[in-house]
Motif scaffolding. Sequence first.
Motif, PDB file in Angstrom:
ATOM      1  N   LEU A 163      -7.200  -5.077   5.769  1.00 20.00           N
ATOM      2  CA  LEU A 163      -7.622  -5.332   4.387  1.00 20.00           C
ATOM      3  C   LEU A 163      -8.423  -4.157   3.829  1.00 20.00           C
ATOM      4  O   LEU A 163      -8.247  -3.781   2.667  1.00 20.00           O
ATOM      5  CB  LEU A 163      -8.421  -6.630   4.310  1.00 20.00           C
ATOM      6  CG  LEU A 163      -7.563  -7.872   4.610  1.00 20.00           C
ATOM      7  CD1 LEU A 163      -8.422  -9.123   4.648  1.00 20.00           C
ATOM      8  CD2 LEU A 163      -6.444  -8.019   3.576  1.00 20.00           C
ATOM      9  N   CYS A 164      -9.296  -3.565   4.671  1.00 24.16           N
ATOM     10  CA  CYS A 164     -10.071  -2.415   4.199  1.00 24.16           C
ATOM     11  C   CYS A 164      -9.139  -1.274   3.801  1.00 24.16           C
ATOM     12  O   CYS A 164      -9.328  -0.641   2.767  1.00 24.16           O
ATOM     13  CB  CYS A 164     -11.021  -1.922   5.286  1.00 24.16           C
ATOM     14  SG  CYS A 164     -12.528  -2.852   5.362  1.00 24.16           S
ATOM     15  N   MET A 194      -6.091  -1.499   2.875  1.00 24.32           N
ATOM     16  CA  MET A 194      -5.266  -1.833   1.723  1.00 24.32           C
ATOM     17  C   MET A 194      -6.061  -1.755   0.422  1.00 24.32           C
ATOM     18  O   MET A 194      -5.559  -1.294  -0.593  1.00 24.32           O
ATOM     19  CB  MET A 194      -4.663  -3.234   1.892  1.00 24.32           C
ATOM     20  CG  MET A 194      -3.570  -3.267   2.959  1.00 24.32           C
ATOM     21  SD  MET A 194      -3.028  -4.931   3.358  1.00 24.32           S
ATOM     22  CE  MET A 194      -2.064  -5.309   1.917  1.00 24.32           C
ATOM     23  N   TYR A 195      -7.309  -2.215   0.486  1.00 28.30           N
ATOM     24  CA  TYR A 195      -8.057  -2.319  -0.766  1.00 28.30           C
ATOM     25  C   TYR A 195      -9.178  -1.285  -0.912  1.00 28.30           C
ATOM     26  O   TYR A 195      -9.759  -1.142  -1.971  1.00 28.30           O
ATOM     27  CB  TYR A 195      -8.595  -3.749  -0.933  1.00 28.30           C
ATOM     28  CG  TYR A 195      -7.467  -4.737  -1.000  1.00 28.30           C
ATOM     29  CD1 TYR A 195      -6.610  -4.753  -2.107  1.00 28.30           C
ATOM     30  CD2 TYR A 195      -7.186  -5.598   0.053  1.00 28.30           C
ATOM     31  CE1 TYR A 195      -5.538  -5.620  -2.170  1.00 28.30           C
ATOM     32  CE2 TYR A 195      -6.113  -6.469   0.007  1.00 28.30           C
ATOM     33  CZ  TYR A 195      -5.289  -6.470  -1.115  1.00 28.30           C
ATOM     34  OH  TYR A 195      -4.210  -7.317  -1.166  1.00 28.30           O
ATOM     35  N   LEU A 196      -9.508  -0.578   0.190  1.00 28.82           N
ATOM     36  CA  LEU A 196     -10.526   0.481   0.120  1.00 28.82           C
ATOM     37  C   LEU A 196      -9.976   1.746   0.777  1.00 28.82           C
ATOM     38  O   LEU A 196     -10.527   2.221   1.764  1.00 28.82           O
ATOM     39  CB  LEU A 196     -11.790   0.057   0.882  1.00 28.82           C
ATOM     40  CG  LEU A 196     -12.890  -0.706   0.180  1.00 28.82           C
ATOM     41  CD1 LEU A 196     -14.052  -0.924   1.141  1.00 28.82           C
ATOM     42  CD2 LEU A 196     -13.369   0.002  -1.066  1.00 28.82           C
ATOM     43  N   THR A 204      -0.651   5.433  -0.665  1.00 28.11           N
ATOM     44  CA  THR A 204      -1.859   5.823   0.044  1.00 28.11           C
ATOM     45  C   THR A 204      -1.483   6.885   1.058  1.00 28.11           C
ATOM     46  O   THR A 204      -0.308   7.191   1.235  1.00 28.11           O
ATOM     47  CB  THR A 204      -2.517   4.597   0.699  1.00 28.11           C
ATOM     48  OG1 THR A 204      -3.741   5.006   1.301  1.00 28.11           O
ATOM     49  CG2 THR A 204      -1.639   4.016   1.790  1.00 28.11           C
ATOM     50  N   VAL A 245       0.824  -1.215   0.000  1.00 23.95           N
ATOM     51  CA  VAL A 245       0.000   0.000   0.000  1.00 23.95           C
ATOM     52  C   VAL A 245       0.853   1.257   0.000  1.00 23.95           C
ATOM     53  O   VAL A 245       0.584   2.210   0.703  1.00 23.95           O
ATOM     54  CB  VAL A 245      -0.957   0.052   1.211  1.00 23.95           C
ATOM     55  CG1 VAL A 245      -2.109  -0.884   1.016  1.00 23.95           C
ATOM     56  CG2 VAL A 245      -0.236  -0.237   2.504  1.00 23.95           C
ATOM     57  N   GLY A 298     -15.458   3.462  -1.852  1.00 23.84           N
ATOM     58  CA  GLY A 298     -15.770   2.190  -2.504  1.00 23.84           C
ATOM     59  C   GLY A 298     -17.096   2.255  -3.229  1.00 23.84           C
ATOM     60  O   GLY A 298     -17.212   1.835  -4.379  1.00 23.84           O
TER      61      GLY A 298
END
Lengths: 293, 321
Positions: free
Chosen positions: B294-295, B297-299, A92, A89, B306
């Motif tokens: 995870l949120c 990292m991906y959102l 970000t 990541v 999202g």
Amino acid sequence: MDLGTFLQFLAAGLTVGSTYGLAALGFTIIFNTTGIINFAQGEFVMLGGLLAVVFMHWLDPGLPAAVVLAVLATTIVGLVMERLTIRPVQHTSVINLIIVTIGVSITIRGLMMLLWGKDTYVLPAFSGTTPIPILGATIAPQSFWILGITLLVLAAMRYFFSRTIFGRAMLACSFEPKAARLMGISVERMVMASFMLSAFVGAVGGAILTPLTMTSYDVGVLLGLKGFAACILGGLGNPFGAAAGGLLLGVLEAFGAGLISSAYKDAIAFVVILAILLWRPSGLFGAPDTERV
Amino acid sequence: MKSSTLRQLAPVAAFYVLVLATPTLLSYDYYYLSILTMAGIIAIIVMGLNLLLGFAGQISLGHAALFGISAYTTAVMTATYGFPLAVGMLSGVGLTAVVALVVGMPVLKLKGYYLAMATLGFGLIVYIFFNEAISLTGGPSGFVGIPQLHVGGFTFDSELSYFFLVWTTVTVVLLISLNLIHSRIGRALMALHASDKAAQSMGINVARYKLFIFVLSAMFAGIAGVLYAHYLSFVAPSSFGFHFSVQLITMVVLGGMASLWGGIAGTVFLTAMPEFLRAYENMEVIIYGLILILCMMYLPQGMAGGVSKLVALVRRRLGRA
């Protein structure tokens, strides 16, 4: 106050302050290469102590080996954390990365609770528990181990950052990652190394303190906060200022607990930090803010 | 002007219709309703924090303490000293605002990690006070016997009545917040988020706006605090510690910073999740941590980001078809 009491408080403060200082050093190592405050730093300290207990129990390799194994295992945890959660990541915002580190800290704490339960454990002292009388104070032998090892780690880090190519490359990344990359330094590798180093120094702090203060799966939260406070006290971004901030914080706490109120011990430390923040926001050893528009 | 007001009001009205329908939709399951009531109380704090963090760009790790100050104040005023409810609740919110004003003036001069540390320090000091001032607060074992709310002859004594009270308050706070961010003040806040020096050079009194939004968000936490104390009729220090401040920040970020709707969604999600994970006992904490990681990292824009990504995707698909 007589000299004996004074020395007693000073020794108690420097002993606990060493762990704050090592945690603070860990914070600044990661902050300098990535700009992240790693909220899992306290968990590295917890792992250093608790994993030593776990290894003693599982393998019974003798105390020194258990401590070394715990520190190595925590260093690997730092590596895995960087690989799995930080590297993917990169692009970000800083606040999102902070939340990721909070998530990692919750996960590590949960795993240790699941594996090892909620009980409190202690490690045997490195060389007995007979107190050593000095000028009217009685000081636990473990205190000398803690101070000695902390000074050794600090000296080693100082040497590493100022004399070795690898350490200087890490410093270069903290000053200007783009320029460092142009000079052929792999910034990715330095970020990984910073997580390993930071886990290493945190774990050392946790492992050597545990014979005195005991440990459990949830001690990382407060140790992490105190380490963060020490960073701010000493100056964020200045590793050795942060370590000195840790020692100072420990001493302030010990005298505050002894002279004012032990119930408000933690509050005293944070009152002092608030006062210092308002008086000199860049910390005691940080460069004054030179930010311009 | 008219149509833009309508555009803001319509979603809120739809939201309130959903609130009114929720007990029926959940077929009056009091277990779920109590979770939602708690989520609503927390959502009020999160909305205030969202104004502060998402819009004005100022972090606070001390909001749990502000929430606690209000809860303890109304508890002590009504239960220990026997003042009427209205006096207790007003003094709860009022004292929280005063504390925020006094703390905010010096502290808001700090930035970034330093502001985080200062608000964290404030929060810990208050938390330790709740634990140690035993004669006032009951100490670690908590404060019991806080009276239930009543207005005129009506007493809020059912799960359903608190559900409606809390979510009506959520709706009102949401309206106030939406109004604020679409006003001159809201634009000033966003300007100082982007760069407080640029905002200053445009004639915005940065210090005053920061203080205003800090005190306002503290008052939201105060409103949540009095609702919490009288709803549970019991308060204990462990609800107002560092961990809860972090959870509040997480809810703002998970919902999507600078999205009030996202904040409410994030709050309901994170409040309800542990209840559904309870079946897995000790796994609960680990799953909570993993979901956070995870949120993020991906959102990275949170749930609001999202959803808007999803909407954009659907629009593109529809446009092509």
